[in-house]
Design an enzyme around this catalytic site. Structure first.
Site, PDB file in Angstrom:
ATOM      1  N   ASP A 111     -25.337 -14.256  23.566  1.00 43.47           N
ATOM      2  CA  ASP A 111     -25.947 -14.274  22.234  1.00 43.47           C
ATOM      3  C   ASP A 111     -26.792 -15.549  22.134  1.00 43.47           C
ATOM      4  O   ASP A 111     -27.009 -16.253  23.133  1.00 43.47           O
ATOM      5  CB  ASP A 111     -24.895 -14.128  21.126  1.00 43.47           C
ATOM      6  CG  ASP A 111     -24.025 -15.361  20.934  1.00 43.47           C
ATOM      7  OD1 ASP A 111     -24.192 -16.346  21.690  1.00 43.47           O
ATOM      8  OD2 ASP A 111     -23.180 -15.347  20.017  1.00 43.47           O
ATOM      9  N   CYS A 140     -21.133 -16.549  24.896  1.00 45.49           N
ATOM     10  CA  CYS A 140     -21.426 -16.784  23.477  1.00 45.49           C
ATOM     11  C   CYS A 140     -20.978 -18.217  23.163  1.00 45.49           C
ATOM     12  O   CYS A 140     -20.812 -19.021  24.082  1.00 45.49           O
ATOM     13  CB  CYS A 140     -20.770 -15.737  22.580  1.00 45.49           C
ATOM     14  SG  CYS A 140     -18.980 -15.686  22.607  1.00 45.49           S
ATOM     15  N   THR A 170     -18.121 -19.396  22.065  1.00 48.25           N
ATOM     16  CA  THR A 170     -16.765 -19.681  22.554  1.00 48.25           C
ATOM     17  C   THR A 170     -16.317 -18.779  23.707  1.00 48.25           C
ATOM     18  O   THR A 170     -15.299 -19.062  24.339  1.00 48.25           O
ATOM     19  CB  THR A 170     -15.750 -19.449  21.417  1.00 48.25           C
ATOM     20  OG1 THR A 170     -15.875 -18.072  21.003  1.00 48.25           O
ATOM     21  CG2 THR A 170     -16.006 -20.365  20.237  1.00 48.25           C
ATOM     22  N   HIS A 219      -4.944 -11.724  40.227  1.00 49.78           N
ATOM     23  CA  HIS A 219      -3.834 -11.004  39.601  1.00 49.78           C
ATOM     24  C   HIS A 219      -4.271  -9.886  38.664  1.00 49.78           C
ATOM     25  O   HIS A 219      -3.570  -8.882  38.536  1.00 49.78           O
ATOM     26  CB  HIS A 219      -2.946 -11.972  38.808  1.00 49.78           C
ATOM     27  CG  HIS A 219      -2.197 -12.931  39.674  1.00 49.78           C
ATOM     28  ND1 HIS A 219      -1.212 -13.765  39.188  1.00 49.78           N
ATOM     29  CD2 HIS A 219      -2.276 -13.197  41.012  1.00 49.78           C
ATOM     30  CE1 HIS A 219      -0.715 -14.502  40.178  1.00 49.78           C
ATOM     31  NE2 HIS A 219      -1.362 -14.183  41.297  1.00 49.78           N
ATOM     32  N   HIS A 242       0.366  -6.635  41.904  1.00 53.65           N
ATOM     33  CA  HIS A 242      -0.604  -6.819  40.818  1.00 53.65           C
ATOM     34  C   HIS A 242      -1.338  -5.506  40.516  1.00 53.65           C
ATOM     35  O   HIS A 242      -1.717  -5.253  39.385  1.00 53.65           O
ATOM     36  CB  HIS A 242      -1.598  -7.922  41.175  1.00 53.65           C
ATOM     37  CG  HIS A 242      -0.923  -9.233  41.419  1.00 53.65           C
ATOM     38  ND1 HIS A 242      -0.191  -9.879  40.448  1.00 53.65           N
ATOM     39  CD2 HIS A 242      -0.812  -9.988  42.547  1.00 53.65           C
ATOM     40  CE1 HIS A 242       0.319 -10.989  40.948  1.00 53.65           C
ATOM     41  NE2 HIS A 242      -0.035 -11.075  42.220  1.00 53.65           N
TER      42      HIS A 242
HETATM   43  C1  RB5 Z   1     -22.158 -17.187  16.820  1.00 53.38           C
HETATM   44  O1  RB5 Z   1     -22.424 -18.154  15.877  1.00 53.38           O
HETATM   45  C2  RB5 Z   1     -20.730 -17.318  17.336  1.00 53.38           C
HETATM   46  O2  RB5 Z   1     -19.846 -16.797  16.396  1.00 53.38           O
HETATM   47  C3  RB5 Z   1     -20.599 -16.610  18.667  1.00 53.38           C
HETATM   48  O3  RB5 Z   1     -21.463 -17.212  19.583  1.00 53.38           O
HETATM   49  C4  RB5 Z   1     -19.233 -16.618  19.331  1.00 53.38           C
HETATM   50  O4  RB5 Z   1     -18.715 -17.902  19.425  1.00 53.38           O
HETATM   51  C5  RB5 Z   1     -18.262 -15.638  18.856  1.00 53.38           C
HETATM   52  O5  RB5 Z   1     -17.158 -15.473  19.369  1.00 53.38           O
END
Ligand code: RB5
Length: 151
Positions: A11, A68, A70, A101, A136
């Site tokens: 993203d 993204c 996180t 695994h 596994h």
């Molecule tokens: C976008 O702002 C953010 O929410 C996205 O990049 C991500 O971290 C979502 O899990």
């Protein structure tokens, strides 16, 4: 020997790290399919997770990578698609064990939670580690069976 292939998307929070990871993979002679996004303009991560997950689910690529902010939203979304085992890894041990695994087929990364050197180290570990099979495989087969009972 056939070059391994990776399909990748991000993203807006991950597109800069995506470009770096693509260069890293191309330098290793991987064939890379890039599904975007390619700017900082705000987009919705599930749209990109879906494209990559469907591609991997149909065996059109050896691995998928989703980035993204996180890695969390990408992993949650991708795991809704049949045949997908998406993992959000924050260190190389998780990357190695997710392959050995869990036979993970999509690696999710957080561009806002890890640095770029660690990110490419994680990618390197993920793409170079084989599934161990054996006990596994029995467990991964049970994960696949859970898809049949999805309601
Ligand atoms: C976008 O702002 C953010 O929410 C996205 O990049 C991500 O971290 C979502 O899990």
């Amino acid at each position: 020997m056939k070059n391994k292939s990776v399909v990748i998307a991000s993203d807006h929070g991950g597109f800069e790290l995506k470009d770096l990871v693509i260069k890293f993979l191309e330098d290793l002679d991987f064939s890379v399919t890039d599904f975007g996004t390619n700017s900082g303009e705000s987009v919705d991560y599930p749209d990109f997770a879906e494209k990559v997950a469907r591609f991997v689910s149909k065996n059109q690529s050896d691995f998928g990578i989703l980035i993204c902010g996180t890695g969390i939203g990408m992993a949650i979304s991708a795991n809704k698609i049949k045949n997908i085992r998406a993992v959000n890894c924050t260190n190389t041990t998780m990357a190695r064990l997710s392959r050995q695994h869990n036979n993970a087929n999509i690696l999710c990364l957080g561009a806002r939670t890890i640095g770029s050197v660690l990110a490419t180290d994680i990618v390197s570990e993920f793409i170079s580690t084989e599934f161990e099979g054996g006990r596994h495989k029995r467990r991964v087969d049970k994960i696949t069976k859970l898809e049949e009972t999805n309601e």
